[in-house]
Design a protein around this motif. Structure first.
Motif, PDB file in Angstrom:
ATOM      1  N   UNK A 491      57.714  41.275  42.631  1.00 55.95           N
ATOM      2  CA  UNK A 491      57.901  42.640  42.151  1.00 55.95           C
ATOM      3  C   UNK A 491      56.963  42.848  40.971  1.00 55.95           C
ATOM      4  N   UNK A 492      56.214  43.934  41.002  1.00 64.00           N
ATOM      5  CA  UNK A 492      55.385  44.332  39.866  1.00 64.00           C
ATOM      6  C   UNK A 492      56.001  45.614  39.309  1.00 64.00           C
ATOM      7  N   UNK A 493      56.530  45.540  38.073  1.00 68.73           N
ATOM      8  CA  UNK A 493      57.169  46.694  37.441  1.00 68.73           C
ATOM      9  C   UNK A 493      56.315  47.143  36.266  1.00 68.73           C
ATOM     10  N   UNK A 494      56.027  48.442  36.201  1.00 69.04           N
ATOM     11  CA  UNK A 494      55.157  48.985  35.167  1.00 69.04           C
ATOM     12  C   UNK A 494      55.845  50.193  34.533  1.00 69.04           C
ATOM     13  N   UNK A 495      55.939  50.197  33.189  1.00 66.94           N
ATOM     14  CA  UNK A 495      56.633  51.271  32.484  1.00 66.94           C
ATOM     15  C   UNK A 495      55.799  51.767  31.311  1.00 66.94           C
ATOM     16  N   UNK A 496      55.764  53.086  31.168  1.00 66.23           N
ATOM     17  CA  UNK A 496      54.952  53.734  30.144  1.00 66.23           C
ATOM     18  C   UNK A 496      55.853  54.263  29.022  1.00 66.23           C
ATOM     19  N   UNK A 497      55.681  53.749  27.814  1.00 67.87           N
ATOM     20  CA  UNK A 497      56.481  54.169  26.670  1.00 67.87           C
ATOM     21  C   UNK A 497      55.887  55.390  25.962  1.00 67.87           C
ATOM     22  N   UNK A 498      54.766  55.895  26.443  1.00 63.89           N
ATOM     23  CA  UNK A 498      54.100  57.029  25.807  1.00 63.89           C
ATOM     24  C   UNK A 498      54.370  58.320  26.569  1.00 63.89           C
ATOM     25  N   UNK A 499      54.267  59.444  25.863  1.00 67.31           N
ATOM     26  CA  UNK A 499      54.501  60.740  26.492  1.00 67.31           C
ATOM     27  C   UNK A 499      53.297  61.221  27.302  1.00 67.31           C
ATOM     28  N   UNK A 500      52.128  60.595  27.072  1.00 66.92           N
ATOM     29  CA  UNK A 500      50.918  60.970  27.807  1.00 66.92           C
ATOM     30  C   UNK A 500      50.748  60.080  29.036  1.00 66.92           C
ATOM     31  N   UNK A 501      50.107  60.604  30.090  1.00 71.25           N
ATOM     32  CA  UNK A 501      49.844  59.782  31.279  1.00 71.25           C
ATOM     33  C   UNK A 501      48.967  58.577  30.940  1.00 71.25           C
ATOM     34  N   UNK A 502      49.101  57.549  31.731  1.00 73.52           N
ATOM     35  CA  UNK A 502      48.315  56.339  31.550  1.00 73.52           C
ATOM     36  C   UNK A 502      47.792  55.861  32.898  1.00 73.52           C
ATOM     37  N   UNK A 503      46.639  55.211  32.876  1.00 72.19           N
ATOM     38  CA  UNK A 503      46.125  54.501  34.046  1.00 72.19           C
ATOM     39  C   UNK A 503      45.748  53.105  33.578  1.00 72.19           C
ATOM     40  N   UNK A 504      46.340  52.101  34.200  1.00 70.74           N
ATOM     41  CA  UNK A 504      46.111  50.725  33.747  1.00 70.74           C
ATOM     42  C   UNK A 504      45.565  49.875  34.894  1.00 70.74           C
ATOM     43  N   UNK A 505      44.712  48.938  34.519  1.00 71.69           N
ATOM     44  CA  UNK A 505      44.171  47.959  35.456  1.00 71.69           C
ATOM     45  C   UNK A 505      44.939  46.660  35.280  1.00 71.69           C
ATOM     46  N   UNK A 506      45.576  46.214  36.349  1.00 72.34           N
ATOM     47  CA  UNK A 506      46.407  45.006  36.282  1.00 72.34           C
ATOM     48  C   UNK A 506      45.810  43.907  37.141  1.00 72.34           C
ATOM     49  N   UNK A 507      45.785  42.673  36.619  1.00 79.91           N
ATOM     50  CA  UNK A 507      45.358  41.554  37.460  1.00 79.91           C
ATOM     51  C   UNK A 507      46.434  41.247  38.488  1.00 79.91           C
ATOM     52  N   UNK A 508      46.033  41.047  39.726  1.00 81.13           N
ATOM     53  CA  UNK A 508      47.016  40.687  40.750  1.00 81.13           C
ATOM     54  C   UNK A 508      47.562  39.294  40.457  1.00 81.13           C
ATOM     55  N   UNK A 509      48.876  39.116  40.499  1.00 78.22           N
ATOM     56  CA  UNK A 509      49.457  37.819  40.163  1.00 78.22           C
ATOM     57  C   UNK A 509      49.149  36.730  41.186  1.00 78.22           C
ATOM     58  N   UNK A 510      48.775  37.123  42.424  1.00 78.34           N
ATOM     59  CA  UNK A 510      48.400  36.160  43.474  1.00 78.34           C
ATOM     60  C   UNK A 510      47.230  36.755  44.249  1.00 78.34           C
ATOM     61  N   UNK A 511      46.536  35.929  44.979  1.00 78.00           N
ATOM     62  CA  UNK A 511      45.437  36.425  45.820  1.00 78.00           C
ATOM     63  C   UNK A 511      45.981  37.447  46.818  1.00 78.00           C
ATOM     64  N   UNK A 512      45.222  38.535  47.022  1.00 75.12           N
ATOM     65  CA  UNK A 512      45.749  39.629  47.834  1.00 75.12           C
ATOM     66  C   UNK A 512      45.473  39.477  49.326  1.00 75.12           C
ATOM     67  N   UNK A 513      44.673  38.487  49.706  1.00 78.64           N
ATOM     68  CA  UNK A 513      44.426  38.313  51.127  1.00 78.64           C
ATOM     69  C   UNK A 513      45.739  38.031  51.855  1.00 78.64           C
ATOM     70  N   UNK A 514      45.873  38.626  53.026  1.00 78.37           N
ATOM     71  CA  UNK A 514      47.074  38.468  53.841  1.00 78.37           C
ATOM     72  C   UNK A 514      48.335  38.936  53.107  1.00 78.37           C
ATOM     73  N   UNK A 515      48.161  39.890  52.215  1.00 80.38           N
ATOM     74  CA  UNK A 515      49.293  40.461  51.483  1.00 80.38           C
ATOM     75  C   UNK A 515      49.346  41.961  51.703  1.00 80.38           C
ATOM     76  N   UNK A 516      50.528  42.514  51.507  1.00 82.98           N
ATOM     77  CA  UNK A 516      50.644  43.972  51.525  1.00 82.98           C
ATOM     78  C   UNK A 516      51.456  44.398  50.305  1.00 82.98           C
ATOM     79  N   UNK A 517      51.130  45.566  49.810  1.00 84.66           N
ATOM     80  CA  UNK A 517      51.772  46.100  48.614  1.00 84.66           C
ATOM     81  C   UNK A 517      52.426  47.430  48.961  1.00 84.66           C
ATOM     82  N   UNK A 518      53.699  47.561  48.595  1.00 86.36           N
ATOM     83  CA  UNK A 518      54.416  48.803  48.884  1.00 86.36           C
ATOM     84  C   UNK A 518      55.110  49.303  47.622  1.00 86.36           C
ATOM     85  N   UNK A 519      55.278  50.618  47.558  1.00 85.01           N
ATOM     86  CA  UNK A 519      56.038  51.236  46.477  1.00 85.01           C
ATOM     87  C   UNK A 519      57.523  51.115  46.827  1.00 85.01           C
TER      88      UNK A 519
END
Length: 556
Positions: A491-519
């Motif tokens: 699970x990747x959980x991301x929370x913004x403590x600011x009132x303005x929008x944010x866009x963040x670049x996150x390192x994937x915790x594992x190699x993404x090959x043969x993986x799928x990511x869902x909301x």
């Protein structure tokens, strides 16, 4: 699923709901909530997704400390019902897949308890040594726990001719756990309620329970108070291999680990994370996630057989005693600037929605965060609908107002005349006219519907209760990004403590090959490219993403 079919470690992925029977639902119309009223509302709690009820004291009591001054550990206050009503609550809860834990308040008794009455009657009474006595109070004493109410931990008793110790209020004399008979009586209390079907205890004021420094010279002290806590845990395990001890331990991390039993994990099963809770409010005040992040990373590893209990609000004051004076002033300024909102110079007597000025974005972000943190979430009754406080009541009772079931008189809590209610209802914009269960049940966009969704996803994902915690490094101080890993699922959980929008670049915790990511919330596929993940967040936004193997069945 019946409770008896669940894992021995059910508490690892429980959803705990704390309530005070006296203000939850009045079943007989006398203005005081009761066990019959609670029984009639268990379907609502099952619908919400609760798996464990924590009942605040319902024992016989003079009620000078909202039931924490107990005069009989083995009974039910007659205003609330009787043992038959209690057993019926247990039965109905079990039928709906819920366990029940109760308060174990054995640091002290009421001064109306038969033990204390006998103890003060004669120095030769066999109950005299159930309590802590001195001819003169010690010259040096710690600051009272309730400095607005007490000036000393010792009270002179005319009938006894001595002073007795009371760490809390004077009407609550401290029990002497160095007395083997007292320890036997505590075991009897534990065994009694387990036999009636409870699944454990929220243990009140654990550090004070084990503190024997007030015992007079010449008395035999416990060589190792923690050995007693281990013994109590062992006794509970023998009586019920699935029952828990959930401890109130507001101490530093090293001491908290000691109360878990260190690497052995053989004392408390769970502890409330007071430190992370306090740092959460500092992070909210600053719009900076780093204080909370640091607190979460400071948790001792300990044993895999223990668990942290996460909470946003509880039944007491919102204590801020582990913050520095400057940090506490920041939180006071942000969330409780008026003196009547503060208590003991260390805490607030407010609920979350009024503190956040009713901002639905911010409120939902906080609860999303709580359910995504490593550990077990604990809700205080009414949090799921966004109840407020009644500052006119004052003190801790400000947040213990009647549950708001509908917009009718008394919020649907009771048919009694308003003057007879156990506590006054919340007034104003967070009162029952604007905030209630009936209204929110019909609204798919309500806070109630949102919390129900959080609980559903939490219960459907074992990563939340069992997953290994880590923080994803990224440069934005307003954002907390963390992972919970269990096997091939992350699970990747991301929370913004600011009132303005944010866009963040996150390192994937594992190699993404043969993986799928869902909301998690929408079940939508999230494309993966390269070794980083770009996450866009609204002001006070949040995302839960699940990373799995491509051939994962998706069944949780």
């Amino acid at each position: 699923m019946k409770v008896s079919d669940t894992s021995d470690l059910w508490w690892k992925s429980a959803v705990i709901y704390c309530l005070d029977v006296e203000v939850f639902m009045d079943g007989d119309g006398d203005g005081i909530g009761d066990l019959g009223g609670l029984a009639s509302r268990l379907d609502y709690l099952a619908e919400l997704g609760v798996t464990c009820l924590w009942l605040m004291p319902f024992y016989p009591s003079p009620d000078r400390d909202d039931g924490y001054d107990i005069s009989d550990f083995l009974g039910v206050d007659r205003r609330l019902g009787d043992l038959g009503d209690f057993v019926e609550v247990i039965r109905i809860a079990e039928d709906r897949g819920m366990r029940v834990i109760v308060d174990l308040v054995v640091n002290h008794t009421s001064d109306k308890h038969p033990w204390f009455k006998a103890a003060r009657a004669s120095r030769n009474s066999p109950f005299r040594d159930f309590y802590v006595w001195r001819d003169e109070p010690p010259e040096r004493q710690p600051e009272p726990v309730f400095p607005d109410q007490e000036t000393s931990d010792w009270q002179y008793d005319e009938k006894a001719g001595q002073y007795y110790q009371h760490v809390f209020y004077r009407q609550q004399p401290d029990l002497n756990i160095t007395n083997e008979r007292v320890r036997d009586e505590i075991a009897k209390v534990v065994g009694f309620w387990v036999q009636l079907g409870v699944s454990g205890f929220r243990v009140d004021a654990v550090p004070f329970l084990l503190d024997t420094t007030g015992i007079v010279d010449g008395k035999k002290l416990l060589p190792d108070p923690h050995a007693y806590l281990r013994h109590l845990r062992s006794f509970l395990d023998r009586r019920s291999g699935q029952a828990i001890l959930l401890g109130e331990v507001n101490l530093d991390r090293k001491q908290q680990n000691t109360f878990f039993g260190g690497s052995e994990g053989n004392e408390l099963t769970m502890q409330f994370d007071f430190i992370s809770m306090q740092k959460l409010y500092l992070s909210l005040a600053r719009g900076d996630a780093r204080p909370l992040e640091k607190a979460l990373l400071s948790r001792p590893k300990g044993s895999p057989d223990i668990q942290w209990a996460n909470f946003v609000r509880n039944h007491d004051e919102l204590t801020l005693d582990k913050l520095t004076e400057k940090e506490r002033a920041e939180v006071f300024a942000a969330f409780g600037p008026e003196k009547r909102m503060q208590v003991y110079d260390r805490g607030l007597v407010r609920r979350l929605p009024p503190m956040l000025q009713g901002d639905p974005r911010r409120i939902r972000m906080v609860y999303s965060l709580m359910f995504s943190l490593p550990g077990t979430p604990v809700l205080f009754y009414g949090e799921e609908i966004g109840m407020g406080e009644n500052l006119d009541v004052g003190g801790r009772m400000s947040v213990r107002t009647p549950m708001q079931w509908n917009a009718d008189r008394n919020g649907g809590f009771s048919t009694a005349p308003t003057a007879k209610l156990r506590n006054a209802v919340t007034p104003g914009g967070f009162g029952p006219e604007h905030v209630n269960v009936a209204q929110q049940r019909r609204d798919p966009d309500s806070l109630l519907a949102f919390v129900r969704t959080l609980i559903r996803h939490y219960r459907n994902g074992s990563e939340f209760g069992w997953g290994a915690f880590d923080v994803l490094e990224q440069p934005d101080k307003a954002v907390l990004a963390h992972t919970l890993t269990m096997g091939d699922r992350v699970i990747i959980a991301v929370h913004n403590f600011a009132s303005e929008p944010r866009e963040v670049q996150l390192p994937l915790p594992v190699a993404h090959e043969d993986r799928r990511l869902t909301d998690v919330f929408t079940d939508a596929h999230v494309p993966l490219e390269g070794n980083t993940l770009t996450v866009s967040l609204d002001g006070y936004g949040y995302r839960w993403l699940r990373l799995t193997a491509r051939d994962d069945t998706g069944l949780y």
